[in-house]
Design a protein around this motif. Structure first.
Motif, PDB file in Angstrom:
ATOM      1  N   ILE A 120       0.842  -1.210   0.000  1.00  0.00           N
ATOM      2  CA  ILE A 120       0.000   0.000   0.000  1.00  0.00           C
ATOM      3  C   ILE A 120       0.871   1.251   0.000  1.00  0.00           C
ATOM      4  O   ILE A 120       0.619   2.199  -0.752  1.00  0.00           O
ATOM      5  CB  ILE A 120      -0.962  -0.025   1.205  1.00  0.00           C
ATOM      6  N   LEU A 121       1.946   1.234   0.810  1.00  0.00           N
ATOM      7  CA  LEU A 121       2.852   2.393   0.808  1.00  0.00           C
ATOM      8  C   LEU A 121       3.429   2.626  -0.584  1.00  0.00           C
ATOM      9  O   LEU A 121       3.566   3.762  -1.030  1.00  0.00           O
ATOM     10  CB  LEU A 121       3.995   2.160   1.805  1.00  0.00           C
ATOM     11  N   SER A 122       3.741   1.526  -1.290  1.00  0.00           N
ATOM     12  CA  SER A 122       4.418   1.671  -2.585  1.00  0.00           C
ATOM     13  C   SER A 122       3.517   2.268  -3.650  1.00  0.00           C
ATOM     14  O   SER A 122       4.004   2.874  -4.602  1.00  0.00           O
ATOM     15  CB  SER A 122       4.947   0.320  -3.057  1.00  0.00           C
ATOM     16  N   VAL A 123       2.186   2.080  -3.533  1.00  0.00           N
ATOM     17  CA  VAL A 123       1.321   2.592  -4.604  1.00  0.00           C
ATOM     18  C   VAL A 123       0.807   3.996  -4.339  1.00  0.00           C
ATOM     19  O   VAL A 123       0.219   4.613  -5.219  1.00  0.00           O
ATOM     20  CB  VAL A 123       0.119   1.657  -4.889  1.00  0.00           C
ATOM     21  N   ILE A 124       1.051   4.521  -3.126  1.00  0.00           N
ATOM     22  CA  ILE A 124       0.503   5.848  -2.813  1.00  0.00           C
ATOM     23  C   ILE A 124       0.944   6.923  -3.828  1.00  0.00           C
ATOM     24  O   ILE A 124       0.092   7.639  -4.357  1.00  0.00           O
ATOM     25  CB  ILE A 124       0.839   6.252  -1.359  1.00  0.00           C
ATOM     26  N   PRO A 125       2.258   7.038  -4.155  1.00  0.00           N
ATOM     27  CA  PRO A 125       2.639   8.111  -5.084  1.00  0.00           C
ATOM     28  C   PRO A 125       1.937   8.018  -6.445  1.00  0.00           C
ATOM     29  O   PRO A 125       1.420   9.020  -6.938  1.00  0.00           O
ATOM     30  CB  PRO A 125       4.152   7.914  -5.253  1.00  0.00           C
ATOM     31  N   THR A 126       1.874   6.816  -7.018  1.00  0.00           N
ATOM     32  CA  THR A 126       1.239   6.696  -8.334  1.00  0.00           C
ATOM     33  C   THR A 126      -0.241   7.012  -8.266  1.00  0.00           C
ATOM     34  O   THR A 126      -0.767   7.719  -9.131  1.00  0.00           O
ATOM     35  CB  THR A 126       1.392   5.283  -8.913  1.00  0.00           C
ATOM     36  N   ILE A 127      -0.914   6.493  -7.232  1.00  0.00           N
ATOM     37  CA  ILE A 127      -2.359   6.717  -7.141  1.00  0.00           C
ATOM     38  C   ILE A 127      -2.644   8.212  -6.984  1.00  0.00           C
ATOM     39  O   ILE A 127      -3.500   8.773  -7.676  1.00  0.00           O
ATOM     40  CB  ILE A 127      -2.958   5.929  -5.959  1.00  0.00           C
ATOM     41  N   VAL A 128      -1.891   8.869  -6.099  1.00  0.00           N
ATOM     42  CA  VAL A 128      -2.117  10.299  -5.866  1.00  0.00           C
ATOM     43  C   VAL A 128      -1.925  11.078  -7.165  1.00  0.00           C
ATOM     44  O   VAL A 128      -2.781  11.868  -7.575  1.00  0.00           O
ATOM     45  CB  VAL A 128      -1.170  10.827  -4.763  1.00  0.00           C
ATOM     46  N   LEU A 129      -0.805  10.823  -7.865  1.00  0.00           N
ATOM     47  CA  LEU A 129      -0.526  11.556  -9.105  1.00  0.00           C
ATOM     48  C   LEU A 129      -1.587  11.280 -10.159  1.00  0.00           C
ATOM     49  O   LEU A 129      -2.052  12.184 -10.847  1.00  0.00           O
ATOM     50  CB  LEU A 129       0.851  11.167  -9.643  1.00  0.00           C
ATOM     51  N   PHE A 130      -1.984  10.002 -10.277  1.00  0.00           N
ATOM     52  CA  PHE A 130      -2.977   9.635 -11.289  1.00  0.00           C
ATOM     53  C   PHE A 130      -4.279  10.393 -11.085  1.00  0.00           C
ATOM     54  O   PHE A 130      -4.850  10.917 -12.029  1.00  0.00           O
ATOM     55  CB  PHE A 130      -3.237   8.131 -11.211  1.00  0.00           C
TER      56      PHE A 130
END
Lengths: 293, 277
Positions: B249-259
């Protein structure tokens, strides 16, 4: 926008200079490597050995006799067929039968499997498929079905990776189809409503003919995308059990970086690039050169 | 009778929506549940959702692991430099392809088009051999260069955006004696913010999520990236799914936020499916 045509000396080389950095990158990371591949496939280069001998076509002949090569090629086509069917079916159903507010909510949620990394997807699915504490077995136990070894039995493992890949890729196909629907002029739909066509005939007599090209492109994108599947399956099953889920990309990886047999990997790359380029050629032909957004 | 069919039709659609939502969100909810629960309770009773919740303990445990922050730092370094280099090479190329007409243009178009289709498993082997020879093996620079070369789609994103800019902007500026550099910086860049944002996020996603190239190029623990760290985490904590989920979950936070920032900003522009190939 019409193009500016400069006749003065000063501007003759400027467009090339502006293109140069991009060309250098593409030539050195794509064009040169492919030529290098072709050369290596005729040698006996390994990862460690430095001197190279010419082997002519021996790598190709050995490859054609390698039953694991044929198995991985067969697996790839089976994978494209099974997972691709899931992807297309899910995308078509979602794009055509859900509309209005629900469709808007779904096109927001649907981005998640597509945005996150393949390793993340593989972890999500590992949590579902693992036999001890897996979500799928927990779900089955509610219906009194006994736990299955989703990643251990060859046939089940194949089904599992196809499902996981479908979960990741059907959003992409959905977005492509949805974009296609947006491009249909609104008046055509209005006219067919006035002409008292019911919803089913509107779908099959109006949407489908217009969307035929987009469907064809979706199928080709499914082919191209699934052909190069690697990370998700590598992380879920590692090609096992007993190479039952080993795809062609994994075969090349194994030859090159585990057996250190670069020349064999090059020969396999050249062979599959020839197969792969048929799909790419068709894709580019249908898009008539405008292969981009 | 007609009403009866309509109800059936509605029920089928409703059933489909529910199944689709379960298929889409079920796996994610399952992971979220495991990530916030006590590992031992997950192991004993996996089916009891949201029992024995430990809050953010698992996340803190992951962040306290000696290498986690190093993985994030490396991923950020690689992504940022990849974005900078990719933009620096694709903007001039796109400008050239939009504004000028010149001999051999179609050849260059083809050379720029084709790379997006080449699977990285194929070109990575020769690139790896060349990098080894050049002393770039096992460095972050290898990753940055390899991912900066994936500019086909980025160039075309800019071309289609530049084409939508009024051409008299360019012509007026040229007649008034502005240089091309000045046109790019003063006219095109301020107008192209959406394209810049979309391109940056696409490049970021590509390099942040890159696993296969990282597996080949990055061998030392102190230069590894997040996806590689995740992959090793599966081996190291193969039973402790709570920690694995938390890290995931920590690893996907940046991509999800930017998307979703991009999605909000650009509405439907990103949904042009061709940009996703």
């Amino acid at each position: 926008m019409s193009l500016i045509n400069y006749k003065t000396e000063k501007f003759r080389i400027l467009p090339y200079i502006l293109l140069l950095p991009a060309l250098i990158f593409i030539l050195s990371f794509y064009v040169a490597p492919l030529i290098y591949h072709l050369i290596l496939s005729f040698t006996d280069r390994t990862l460690i050995k430095k001197e190279i001998n010419l082997m002519y076509l021996k790598n190709y002949l050995l490859l054609l006799k390698d039953r694991f090569f044929w198995k991985s090629l067969f697996n790839t086509f089976l994978f494209i067929t099974i997972s691709g069917t899931f992807q297309l079916a899910l995308a078509v159903l979602t794009a055509f039968f859900i509309r209005g507010k629900t469709a808007r909510i779904i096109s927001v949620i649907i981005l998640v499997p597509w945005a996150i990394s393949e390793i993340s997807v593989s972890i999500v699915w590992r949590l579902l498929l693992t036999d001890g504490t897996g979500g799928l077995n927990s779900l089955l136990s509610i219906f009194k079905i006994k736990p299955q070894l989703w990643l251990v039995k060859p046939a089940l493992a194949f089904l599992s990776i196809s499902l996981a890949q479908a979960w990741r890729l059907f959003p992409l196909i959905y977005l492509i189809l949805k974009t296609g629907i947006y491009t249909i002029p609104k008046d055509i739909i209005d006219i067919s409503r006035i002409e008292c066509l019911n919803r089913r005939s509107i779908i099959f007599k109006v949407y489908v003919p217009i969307m035929r090209k987009i469907f064809l492109l979706s199928v080709l994108i499914i082919l191209i995308r699934n052909f190069r599947a690697f990370t998700l399956i590598f992380s879920l099953t590692g090609g096992g059990p007993l190479r039952a889920t080993e795809l062609i990309t994994m075969f090349i990886y194994r030859e090159a970086f585990i057996y250190h047999n670069i020349a064999r990997a090059s020969a396999a790359s050249v062979v599959i690039l020839l197969i792969y380029s048929i799909a790419v050629y068709l894709y580019l032909k249908i898009k008539k050169g405008r292969a981009f957004a | 009778m007609h009403n009866f069919y309509r109800t059936i039709h509605k029920l089928i659609i409703l059933f489909f929506i529910l199944s689709l939502m379960t298929f889409l969100l079920g796996p994610l909810l399952w992971m979220a549940d495991i990530a916030v629960r006590n590992p031992s309770s997950v192991e004993k009773e996996p089916g009891k959702l949201f029992q024995d919740i430990t809050g953010i303990d698992n996340f803190i445990h992951v962040l306290r692991e000696e290498n986690t922050l190093i993985y994030f730092k490396n991923s950020f370094i690689i992504s940022v430099f990849t974005i900078l280099i990719s933009l620096a090479i694709s903007i001039p190329a796109a400008y050239s392809l939009t504004v000028f007409r010149f001999p051999l243009k179609n050849l260059f178009l083809a050379i720029i088009t084709v790379p997006q289709f080449i699977p990285s498993i194929i070109n990575i082997i020769p690139v790896y051999l060349i990098f080894q020879k050049a002393g770039l093996g096992n460095t972050r620079l290898a990753m940055i260069l390899f991912h900066s070369s994936r500019v086909s789609l980025i160039i075309w994103l800019f071309v289609s955006y530049f084409e939508s800019i009024q051409k008299n902007f360019f012509e007026d500026a040229l007649i008034n004696g502005a240089s091309h550099l000045k046109i790019i910086i003063k006219i095109i860049m301020p107008l192209s913010f959406p394209a810049l944002a979309a391109a940056s996020i696409q490049i970021f996603n590509g390099s942040w999520n890159a696993f296969f190239s990282a597996l080949i190029f990055l061998l030392d623990e102190d230069i590894k990236t997040v996806p590689l760290g995740l992959y090793q985490f599966i081996d190291r904590y193969n039973i402790n799914y709570s920690l694995i989920s938390a890290f995931n979950i920590l690893s996907v936070i940046p991509t999800i936020v930017l998307f979703y920032l991009l999605k909000l900003k650009l509405k439907n522009k990103l949904e042009n499916g061709e940009g996703f190939l």
